[in-house]
Design an enzyme around this catalytic site. Structure first.
Site, short mmCIF file in Angstrom:
data_model
loop_
_atom_site.label_atom_id
_atom_site.label_comp_id
_atom_site.label_asym_id
_atom_site.label_seq_id
_atom_site.Cartn_x
_atom_site.Cartn_y
_atom_site.Cartn_z
N ARG A 229 0.86 -1.18 0.00
CA ARG A 229 0.00 0.00 0.00
C ARG A 229 0.89 1.23 0.00
O ARG A 229 1.98 1.22 0.60
CB ARG A 229 -0.87 0.05 1.26
N HIS A 277 -1.01 0.79 -9.63
CA HIS A 277 -1.75 -0.12 -8.74
C HIS A 277 -2.44 -1.23 -9.56
O HIS A 277 -3.65 -1.44 -9.47
CB HIS A 277 -2.79 0.65 -7.91
P1 NDP Z 1 -1.74 -11.55 4.46
O1 NDP Z 1 -2.66 -11.08 5.52
O2 NDP Z 1 -1.84 -12.95 3.99
O3 NDP Z 1 -0.23 -11.31 4.92
C1 NDP Z 1 0.17 -10.17 5.60
C2 NDP Z 1 1.59 -10.39 6.10
O4 NDP Z 1 2.06 -9.17 6.69
C3 NDP Z 1 1.70 -11.48 7.18
O5 NDP Z 1 2.88 -12.21 7.00
C4 NDP Z 1 1.77 -10.65 8.46
O6 NDP Z 1 2.45 -11.30 9.52
C5 NDP Z 1 2.57 -9.47 7.99
N1 NDP Z 1 2.38 -8.33 8.89
C6 NDP Z 1 1.26 -7.64 9.14
N2 NDP Z 1 1.50 -6.68 10.06
C7 NDP Z 1 2.78 -6.80 10.40
C8 NDP Z 1 3.62 -6.11 11.32
N3 NDP Z 1 3.17 -5.12 12.09
N4 NDP Z 1 4.91 -6.50 11.42
C9 NDP Z 1 5.37 -7.53 10.66
N5 NDP Z 1 4.64 -8.23 9.76
C10 NDP Z 1 3.35 -7.85 9.64
O7 NDP Z 1 -1.92 -10.53 3.25
P2 NDP Z 1 -1.69 -10.79 1.68
O8 NDP Z 1 -0.37 -11.42 1.49
O9 NDP Z 1 -2.88 -11.45 1.09
O10 NDP Z 1 -1.70 -9.28 1.14
C11 NDP Z 1 -0.75 -8.34 1.63
C12 NDP Z 1 -1.14 -6.94 1.16
O11 NDP Z 1 -0.89 -6.80 -0.25
C13 NDP Z 1 -2.62 -6.58 1.27
O12 NDP Z 1 -2.95 -6.21 2.59
C14 NDP Z 1 -2.74 -5.42 0.30
O13 NDP Z 1 -2.48 -4.19 0.97
C15 NDP Z 1 -1.62 -5.69 -0.71
N6 NDP Z 1 -2.17 -6.00 -2.05
C16 NDP Z 1 -1.84 -5.16 -3.09
C17 NDP Z 1 -2.30 -5.45 -4.35
C18 NDP Z 1 -1.92 -4.58 -5.50
O14 NDP Z 1 -2.49 -4.71 -6.58
N7 NDP Z 1 -0.92 -3.72 -5.35
C19 NDP Z 1 -3.16 -6.60 -4.63
C20 NDP Z 1 -3.43 -7.40 -3.47
C21 NDP Z 1 -2.95 -7.09 -2.23
P3 NDP Z 1 1.88 -12.67 10.18
O15 NDP Z 1 2.19 -13.72 9.13
O16 NDP Z 1 2.66 -12.82 11.40
O17 NDP Z 1 0.40 -12.46 10.37
C1 OXD Z 2 -6.01 -5.52 -3.11
C2 OXD Z 2 -5.61 -4.55 -4.12
O1 OXD Z 2 -5.85 -5.26 -1.91
O2 OXD Z 2 -5.93 -4.77 -5.31
O3 OXD Z 2 -6.50 -6.61 -3.49
O4 OXD Z 2 -4.95 -3.57 -3.81
#
Ligand code: NDP
Ligand code: OXD
Length: 314
Positions: A229, A277
């Site tokens: 993000r 994005h």
């Molecule tokens: P998940 O919820 O599966 O994974 C999130 C990861 O971030 C986990 O490993 C989590 O740790 C870690 N995390 C969260 N908070 C912290 C913290 N404070 N310190 C350390 N690690 C942290 O999410 P996804 O992989 O499905 O997606 C990740 C992000 O990708 C989404 O939230 C979205 O913002 C972004 N995204 C962007 C897209 C785009 O088109 N650019 C498309 C889709 C998603 P833990 O494993 O310990 O819970």
């Molecule tokens: C998502 C994105 O969070 O597209 O899936 O950004």
């Protein structure tokens, strides 16, 4: 049971068509277009819902977020607090993110920006090329998307490691929490950020973090790739880091303000790749089935999958 769709700037007609194809027996209504009463809506299928919309639906049972990241829905101060929010986990979306991340890693590793600049000047000059196994790619966040991307990057030959909030079993080195971050960064030549935006992660990509990245790597300096993000990054700090050599190159798919304003200095920054994005867009052809199957399971009394933990913020 009626499902209300709201998709911000996405093509709502494609979504309506695919939803109705996936479940011809359900009533789907499009917010702002179709007639419906607030009382009849049981499910909200949303991407960036207008503030107050979800609170205006008295019989709402489940909120389906049509993307993986839920920061937009959680930012609504009127969001009803007892309704489950289901986030998107979709193989198609995950695979798209894998393509984008691998492309960016290889682009920087194989010095594509340098060769494109040479090409513009008709310059024939071969550069030293480190081998992939000498390059350490670190994943900030190791959830659904990062785990898939990490496997692809590792299969391409790079050394990989990751950082997450909580410990888990992994077949690569995994660093955890604030204590694990300095060591993780010090071993990272290419940083891939796939974190959710939460109060804990806002502006985590700042001067302090970037200064902690490895300066002794075979690529001659560290690279940053962010598809999480825009709120995760301090863009002024990234520009400074590019200009003073703390970073050698950057790929950004997400921005503090989207669309990225035409007068943003990021557009003309050196060694910076910008995509709008689009690294992993939600595709109604697959997401419709995910939502329809979950609604059917919910009505059979089965548990919902991929419910957001509101306390963690993701
Ligand atoms: P998940 O919820 O599966 O994974 C999130 C990861 O971030 C986990 O490993 C989590 O740790 C870690 N995390 C969260 N908070 C912290 C913290 N404070 N310190 C350390 N690690 C942290 O999410 P996804 O992989 O499905 O997606 C990740 C992000 O990708 C989404 O939230 C979205 O913002 C972004 N995204 C962007 C897209 C785009 O088109 N650019 C498309 C889709 C998603 P833990 O494993 O310990 O819970
Ligand atoms: C998502 C994105 O969070 O597209 O899936 O950004």
């Amino acid at each position: 049971m009626t499902a209300l769709l709201t998709t911000a700037n996405w093509s709502s007609s494609a979504w309506m068509k695919d939803l109705r194809t996936a479940d011809p027996h359900r009533k789907f209504v499009l917010q702002g277009v179709d007639d419906y009463t607030a009382d009849e809506v049981r499910y909200a299928l949303t991407w960036k819902p207008p503030e107050g919309l979800l609170a205006s639906l008295p019989n709402l049972e489940v909120i389906f977020n049509l993307g993986a990241g839920v920061d937009a829905v959680l930012s609504d101060p009127t969001l009803p607090d007892s309704i489950p929010i289901v986030r998107l986990v979709d193989d198609n979306l995950t695979e798209r993110m894998g393509e984008w991340v691998l492309l960016q890693v290889l682009t920087h590793h194989r010095q594509s920006l340098t060769y494109l600049a040479q090409q513009a000047k008709a310059q024939w000059r071969e550069r030293d090329q480190p081998i992939a196994s000498e390059v350490r790619v670190g994943f900030l966040g190791y959830g659904v998307l990062a785990q898939h991307c990490e496997k692809l990057v590792r299969a391409t030959g790079f050394e990989t490691h990751a950082w997450s909030r909580s410990p888990k079993s992994a077949d690569i080195p995994l660093y955890v929490g604030d204590e694990g971050l300095p060591e993780f960064l010090a071993k990272t030549d290419i940083l891939v950020v796939l974190l959710p935006l939460t109060p804990d992660t806002r502006e985590i990509i700042n001067t302090k973090l970037m200064s902690g990245l490895a300066q002794d790597g075979t690529l001659g300096g560290p690279f940053l790739i962010n598809a999480g993000r825009g709120g995760l990054q301090n863009e002024a700090d990234i520009l400074t880091a590019l200009n003073n050599g703390t970073l050698k190159g950057v790929s950004l798919d997400v921005f503090e303000t989207e669309p990225l304003p035409a007068d943003s200095p990021l557009w003309s920054a050196p060694n910076l790749i910008i995509t709008p994005h689009c690294s992993a867009v939600s595709d109604p052809r697959t997401v419709s089935h995910y939502v329809v199957n979950q609604m059917a399971a919910f009505e059979r009394g089965e548990p919902l999958q991929n419910i957001v933990d509101r306390n963690r913020g993701y």
